[in-house]
Design a protein around this motif. Structure first.
Motif, PDB file in Angstrom:
ATOM      1  N   GLY A 231      33.795  37.643  50.794  1.00 33.62           N
ATOM      2  CA  GLY A 231      34.195  37.769  49.400  1.00 33.62           C
ATOM      3  C   GLY A 231      33.867  39.175  48.926  1.00 33.62           C
ATOM      4  O   GLY A 231      32.753  39.667  49.175  1.00 33.62           O
ATOM      5  N   LEU A 233      34.051  42.290  45.846  1.00 35.81           N
ATOM      6  CA  LEU A 233      34.241  42.748  44.475  1.00 35.81           C
ATOM      7  C   LEU A 233      34.482  44.247  44.402  1.00 35.81           C
ATOM      8  O   LEU A 233      34.692  44.784  43.312  1.00 35.81           O
ATOM      9  N   LYS A 234      34.444  44.908  45.546  1.00 36.66           N
ATOM     10  CA  LYS A 234      34.729  46.331  45.618  1.00 36.66           C
ATOM     11  C   LYS A 234      35.357  46.640  46.961  1.00 36.66           C
ATOM     12  O   LYS A 234      35.293  45.840  47.909  1.00 36.66           O
ATOM     13  N   GLN A 279      36.950  34.598  41.245  1.00 33.56           N
ATOM     14  CA  GLN A 279      36.596  35.833  40.566  1.00 33.56           C
ATOM     15  C   GLN A 279      36.253  36.945  41.541  1.00 33.56           C
ATOM     16  O   GLN A 279      35.564  37.903  41.197  1.00 33.56           O
ATOM     17  N   GLN A 280      36.754  36.818  42.768  1.00 34.49           N
ATOM     18  CA  GLN A 280      36.582  37.871  43.754  1.00 34.49           C
ATOM     19  C   GLN A 280      37.696  37.763  44.788  1.00 34.49           C
ATOM     20  O   GLN A 280      38.446  36.779  44.808  1.00 34.49           O
ATOM     21  N   ASN A 282      38.745  36.722  48.070  1.00 32.42           N
ATOM     22  CA  ASN A 282      38.247  35.835  49.122  1.00 32.42           C
ATOM     23  C   ASN A 282      39.137  35.966  50.360  1.00 32.42           C
ATOM     24  O   ASN A 282      40.352  35.745  50.283  1.00 32.42           O
ATOM     25  N   LYS A 307      35.825  43.124  33.502  1.00 27.59           N
ATOM     26  CA  LYS A 307      35.923  42.637  34.873  1.00 27.59           C
ATOM     27  C   LYS A 307      37.384  42.456  35.282  1.00 27.59           C
ATOM     28  O   LYS A 307      37.765  42.775  36.412  1.00 27.59           O
ATOM     29  N   TRP A 311      39.508  44.215  38.305  1.00 27.60           N
ATOM     30  CA  TRP A 311      40.330  43.513  39.286  1.00 27.60           C
ATOM     31  C   TRP A 311      41.681  44.203  39.467  1.00 27.60           C
ATOM     32  O   TRP A 311      42.193  44.301  40.588  1.00 27.60           O
TER      33      TRP A 311
END
Length: 420
Positions: A231, A233-234, A279-280, A282, A307, A311
């Protein structure tokens, strides 16, 4: 009459004095003897009042005060209604009188001026009428627009070839209809028996007639099933490139994770009825076959605006930097079609030169004719995008209808190996 009233007031006052003295005496004697005396009084209507102790004294005093007030109010003469100003009892008559008075006070027009006066009076009237007509026209246009959207959709021409395809796939069938069709199919009875030996999860009723290469593609053993990889987020958290990748994107709560689970016969992808669960980024993998990426939903996700903006930036970097990205599957709710957020996202894919394909989901909640109309409108929109595939898929993750065609698309983008 007045003498009688004065006499009754005097008698009542005397009774009140006697009651006060009697109450004091009874309280004194009651306190010494250790017993409570019953106090009697007369109500305003002549009825007897019986109370005990201090509460009885309060009730007696209250009764006497109410009696005095009632007698005093009965002797007061009725108040006269005071007429204020020119206000009368009949408002309509007063207004008519004022109007007649104003008309009488207006000077008469001269004989030579009626035409000019009429023209002058007629001049401002059309202006007011035009304004009113303009307002009415705008309101009418708004009503017509709100109604015309529905009427315009109903008037959309239906492609008979597409309608026949929809009926063949049975994508608009409910779960009960799909179960009855599966029970009538003799070939699927054998599939149900074989499913007991299938090491995956139970398949939907309309996703049982699977080709052998699709069965091997989604995996029959645990080591060949879909698994979670990472997962992110960056961009630095992206797994290294290797297998071909496809991503699933769409509005929040449209059913991206549910489609991934349904087409791969797994429950690895987290799905929820709450919008914005993902929220990420995956990353899931079909071993030695294909990488599937579940992207955060756009639209009304329960997430911080900052956030969501991050995204969007990460999505642009992902689509431009990942060389192994083969296609983006954009999931659209068949009940609503393309929304503003969907069109904005398609524009971003077009700018990053990312190939994408539309998948209409939740088709089991739409009528066949309406789904065909939705396809016609969607194809008109897709003509504006050069990176859009002109083949639209109809699926239902609930009944499994249309998943075979989607699985075939995924298989065509995966690494091939000997399938038997």
């Amino acid at each position: 009459m007045r003498h009688t009233a004065a006499l009754s007031i005097v008698i009542t006052a005397s009774m009140l004095k006697l009651a006060v003295g009697f109450t004091a005496w009874t309280s004194l004697m009651g306190g010494r003897a250790g017993s409570a005396f019953v106090l009697h009084g007369l109500g305003g209507d002549g009825s007897r009042v019986m109370q005990r102790g201090s509460s009885g004294r309060q009730a007696l005093f209250g009764t006497m005060r109410r009696s005095l007030c009632m007698q005093a109010s009965a002797q007061e003469p009725p108040k006269r209604k005071i007429k204020l100003g020119s206000r009368s009892k009949n408002p309509k008559a007063a207004r008519a009188a004022e109007k007649a008075k104003a008309t009488a006070s207006t000077p008469a027009a001269k004989p030579k001026e009626p035409a000019a006066a009429g023209a002058a009076a007629a001049a401002p009237a059309p202006a007011g009428e035009e304004v009113k007509q303009g307002v009415d026209k705008k309101e009418g246009d708004a009503d017509e627009d709100s109604v015309s959207n529905r009427e315009k959709f109903r008037q959309t021409q239906i492609n008979q070839v597409v309608l026949a395809k929809i009926r063949e796939l049975r994508v608009c069938s409910s779960m009960s209809q799909a179960m009855r069709a599966a029970q009538r199919d003799l070939a699927q009875r054998e599939e149900i028996e074989n499913e007991k030996r299938f090491r995956g999860f139970s398949r939907p009723p309309m996703y049982r007639d699977m080709a052998p290469h699709i069965v091997n593609f989604v995996g029959q053993s645990k080591k060949d099933k879909l698994s979670f990889i990472a997962g992110a987020l960056k961009e630095a958290s992206f797994p290294p490139e290797g297998l071909p990748e496809v991503c699933f994107c769409g509005r929040s709560n449209v059913g991206k994770s549910s489609i991934i689970n349904a087409v791969t016969l797994s429950t690895v992808a987290r799905s929820s009825e709450k919008p914005g669960m993902t929220q990420q980024f995956n990353f899931y993998q079909l071993p030695r076959r294909l990488m599937l990426v579940d992207l955060p939903g756009y639209g009304f996700a329960f997430a911080d605006p900052h956030k969501m903006e991050s995204w969007k930036i990460l999505m642009d970097r992902y689509s431009t930097s990942r060389k192994v990205l083969k296609r983006a599957f954009v999931i659209i709710d068949a009940r609503h079609g393309l929304k503003v957020n969907d069109k904005e996202f398609l524009n971003r894919l077009e700018q990053t030169k990312t190939s994408f394909q539309i998948v209409l989901t939740k088709c089991d909640l739409v009528r066949e004719e309406d789904l065909a109309r939705r396809h016609t409108i969607l194809m008109e929109e897709l003509n504006n995008y050069s990176k859009a595939l002109k083949t639209v898929r109809f699926v239902s993750a609930y009944t499994g209808a249309g998943l075979s065609d989607l699985a075939q698309d995924l298989y065509s983008l995966s690494v091939k190996k000997s399938d038997s």
